[in-house]
Design an enzyme around this catalytic site. Structure first.
Site, short mmCIF file in Angstrom:
data_model
loop_
_atom_site.label_atom_id
_atom_site.label_comp_id
_atom_site.label_asym_id
_atom_site.label_seq_id
_atom_site.Cartn_x
_atom_site.Cartn_y
_atom_site.Cartn_z
CB ALA A 110 -0.93 0.02 1.20
CG PHE A 111 -0.49 5.47 -0.09
CD1 PHE A 111 -1.79 5.08 0.20
CD2 PHE A 111 0.03 6.55 0.59
CE1 PHE A 111 -2.54 5.76 1.15
CE2 PHE A 111 -0.71 7.24 1.54
CZ PHE A 111 -2.01 6.84 1.83
CE LYS A 112 -2.52 4.58 5.53
NZ LYS A 112 -3.54 4.17 4.53
CG ASP A 113 4.89 -0.26 2.22
OD1 ASP A 113 4.84 -0.45 3.44
OD2 ASP A 113 4.48 -1.10 1.39
CG LEU A 116 4.42 4.49 7.77
CD1 LEU A 116 3.15 3.66 7.83
CD2 LEU A 116 4.76 5.01 9.16
#
Ligand SMILES: *Cc1c(COP(=O)(O)O)cnc(C)c1O
Length: 466
Positions: A110-113, A116
Site C-alpha cells: 500500500a502507498f503507506k510504505d 513509513l
C-alpha cells in the site's frame, strides 16, 4: 526549517522534534512555517533522476540541517531500493490521458510504505544521535499497522506496539502484521472495535505515566509531518514522467484522513503545475459533503469495501483549514472546538477558495465494484477498491480531457480479494512473489481485554529495556 502548530499556541519546533512529536501541545498539528518553492527550470532539471534522487531534492529543504545531506541521500537510497519495481512508482495507462500511478510496490503493498519505510529510518537516525528510545503506539484497522511494523522492524531505538480489533481485520492484513519477526515488534489484538483501540492510543498519549518516564511515545499516523513530506515526492515523479513541468497534470486521490491529497496540495504550492486535485471518498464522505455544501459534520461510521478510507473525521483536514483561515491558529482552534458539538461552516469566501483548490466525489460500494469490473473488462487490469474509487471520481470530475489525469493507486488488489469477488469477476488477485508464502508464516500476537490498564501494563512490561 521551523514547524508551527495549526492551533497557534504551541512552541515552534525543528525537524527532529517534529518527527518525535505527535500532536502539538495545543492539540494542533505541525506544519512548516514556510514552504520551499521550486522554479519550472529547476523542476525541469530533475528529469531523468532516480526516484531517490528526486526524493532528496524535494525533501531536503524540510529536513534542512537536521541530517547531513550525504546521510539523508543514503537513507533515501536504501528506502526506495526495497520497492519491487525499478521505477518505484510506475505509471500504468488506462486510456488516452488516463493513468494510474502504482504506489503499492513496497513491502506491504500500500502507498503507506512510501512514508513509513522512511519514517523508521529517520527515527532511528535521530534517536541514535540523541541516545534516546521511543515506543510507537498505534491503532490500525488495516494498512497503517503493517506498514509501520515493516518500517520499524530494523530500528534499534524503537519498540512498536500496534493495536488492532480482534477478529475484525482481514486475514491478509492481520498476517502482514503478525508474521513480521523482531523482538521490538508487538501486535496486540484487543477484544473490542477499532474505536476502542484508537481511544486507548489517544488516552495513552495524553498520560504517558505508565511508561515510568523511561521512554516516550511517538506517533506513526499521518498527523506525523514526516509522512506528509514523503508523499509530496511522487506527485513530482508523476509529473516528470508525463511531460511535466511543461504541461500540467490532474490527480485523483482516494482519501480517508486527507494525508495523501494534502501532500498533492503542497506539491502544487511548491511550484509543480497541477491543474486539478480530486478528493475521492467512499460513503464516509465528510469531505465531499463539506466541499459540496460548506457543512462540516460528523456522521455515523459506515463499513465499506474500502476499509482504509472508513473514517468519520479527517485529521489532516485541519492542516488545510489552517491555510484557508490565513494561518490564524485561533480561528482554527475555535472552529474545531465548535465542530465537536455539531455541524460547522466556514465563511463563504474561504469555502469558495477551497472549491477552487479541490473537486470532490463520493463513490459507494456498488459503483466501486462496477468500476473494478469495467476496468478489468476493458483493460485486463485489476484495481483494488480504494484505487477504483479514485478512478471513478476522476472520470466524474475531470475538467479538461487534454490534461493527463493520474489516479493514485493506493493498494494492491490482492489485499482486498472480497471486493474483487463482489465485483462478479472470477479472477483471483495473486499476492506478489515476495509475499506468496504469507499464509505459511508463523504469527505472533497477544490477545488482550478491552481495557486500557491491561494494555498499558503489557506495553510497560514488554518494551526492550523495561
Ligand atoms: C490509508 C489509505 C488511504 C487513505 O489515505 P489518507 O492519507 O488517509 O487520505 C487510501 N487507500 C489506502 C489503500 C490506504 O491504505
Amino acid at each position: 526549517m521551523r514547524y508551527i502548530s495549526t492551533r497557534g499556541d504551541a512552541p515552534a519546533l525543528g525537524f527532529e522534534d517534529v518527527l518525535l512529536t505527535g500532536l502539538a501541545t495545543d492539540g494542533g498539528l505541525y506544519v512548516p512555517e514556510s514552504l520551499p518553492h521550486f522554479s519550472i527550470e529547476e523542476i525541469r532539471s530533475w528529469r531523468g533522476l532516480s526516484y531517490s534522487e528526486l526524493a532528496f531534492n524535494v525533501m531536503h529543504p524540510f529536513v534542512d540541517d537536521a541530517i547531513p545531506a550525504d546521510d539523508f541521500r543514503a537513507m533515501l537510497e536504501q528506502t526506495y531500493k526495497e520497492f519491487a519495481h525499478q521505477a518505484v512508482a510506475p505509471l500504468v495507462q488506462l486510456d488516452t490521458n488516463e493513468w494510474v500511478m502504482e504506489l503499492f510496490r513496497g513491502p506491504t503493498l500500500a502507498f503507506k510504505d512510501f512514508a513509513l519505510q522512511l519514517l523508521g529510518r529517520l527515527l532511528d537516525y535521530v534517536l541514535e544521535k540523541r541516545k534516546q528510545h521511543v515506543v510507537i503506539m498505534g491503532a490500525t484497522s488495516g494498512d497503517t499497522g503493517s506498514a509501520a511494523i515493516e518500517g520499524c522492524r530494523r530500528c534499534e531505538h524503537v519498540d512498536i506496539f500496534i493495536l488492532h480489533p480482534h477478529e475484525r481485520v482481514s486475514e491478509v492484513q492481520r498476517r502482514q502484521m503478525t508474521t513480521v519477526q523482531g523482538d521490538n515488534i508487538h501486535n496486540i489484538a484487543v477484544r473490542g472495535n477499532f474505536d476502542d483501540c484508537q481511544r486507548m492510543v489517544k488516552e495513552s498519549f495524553g498520560d504517558q505515566s505508565f511508561l515510568g518516564g523511561k521512554t516516550q511515545l511517538a506517533a506513526v499516523n499521518s498527523i506525523n509531518w514526516a509522512r506528509i513530506m514523503a508523499q509530496i515526492v511522487y506527485y513530482f515523479h508523476a509529473s516528470l514522467a508525463l511531460g511535466g513541468p511543461d504541461r500540467s497534470l490532474a490527480f485523483s486521490v482516494p482519501t480517508g484522513n486527507f494525508g495523501d491529497i494534502f501532500a498533492g496540495y503542497l506539491a502544487k504550492k511548491m511550484g509543480l503545475p497541477i491543474s486539478q486535485l480530486v478528493i475521492a471518498t467512499n460513503r464516509n464522505d465528510i469531505l465531499h459533503r463539506f466541499m459540496s455544501g460548506n457543512r462540516y459534520e460528523q456522521h455515523q461510521l459506515e463499513h465499506t469495501l474500502s476499509p482504509s478510507m472508513d473514517i468519520m473525521v479527517s485529521s489532516n483536514f485541519e492542516r488545510l483549514l489552517f491555510d484557508l483561515h490565513g494561518r490564524d491558529g485561533a480561528l482554527v482552534k475555535d472552529l474545531l472546538e465548535r465542530a465537536q458539538q455539531g455541524p460547522v461552516s466556514i465563511e463563504d469566501y474561504r469555502w469558495r477558495h477551497a472549491r477552487k483548490l479541490f473537486d470532490s466525489d463520493a463513490v459507494d460500494d456498488k459503483l466501486t465494484c462496477d468500476t473494478i469490473r469495467e476496468v478489468f473488462e476493458r483493460n485486463e487490469y485489476l484495481l483494488d477498491p480504494h484505487t477504483a474509487i479514485g478512478v471513478r471520481a476522476a472520470r466524474n470530475c475531470r475538467r479538461d480531457p487534454a490534461v493527463p489525469m493520474v489516479t493514485l493507486g493506493t493498494a494492491h488488489p490482492a489485499k482486498f480479494p472480497d471486493a474483487i469477488a463482489e465485483s462478479g469477476l472470477s479472477v483471483k488477485p495473486e499476492l506478489p512473489v515476495h509475499m506468496a508464502d504469507l499464509f505459511d508464516r508463523e504469527e505472533r500476537c497477544s490477545v488482550l481485554e478491552n481495557d486500557l490498564s491491561a494494555v498499558q501494563a503489557f506495553i510497560a512490561d514488554h518494551w526492550k529495556h523495561a
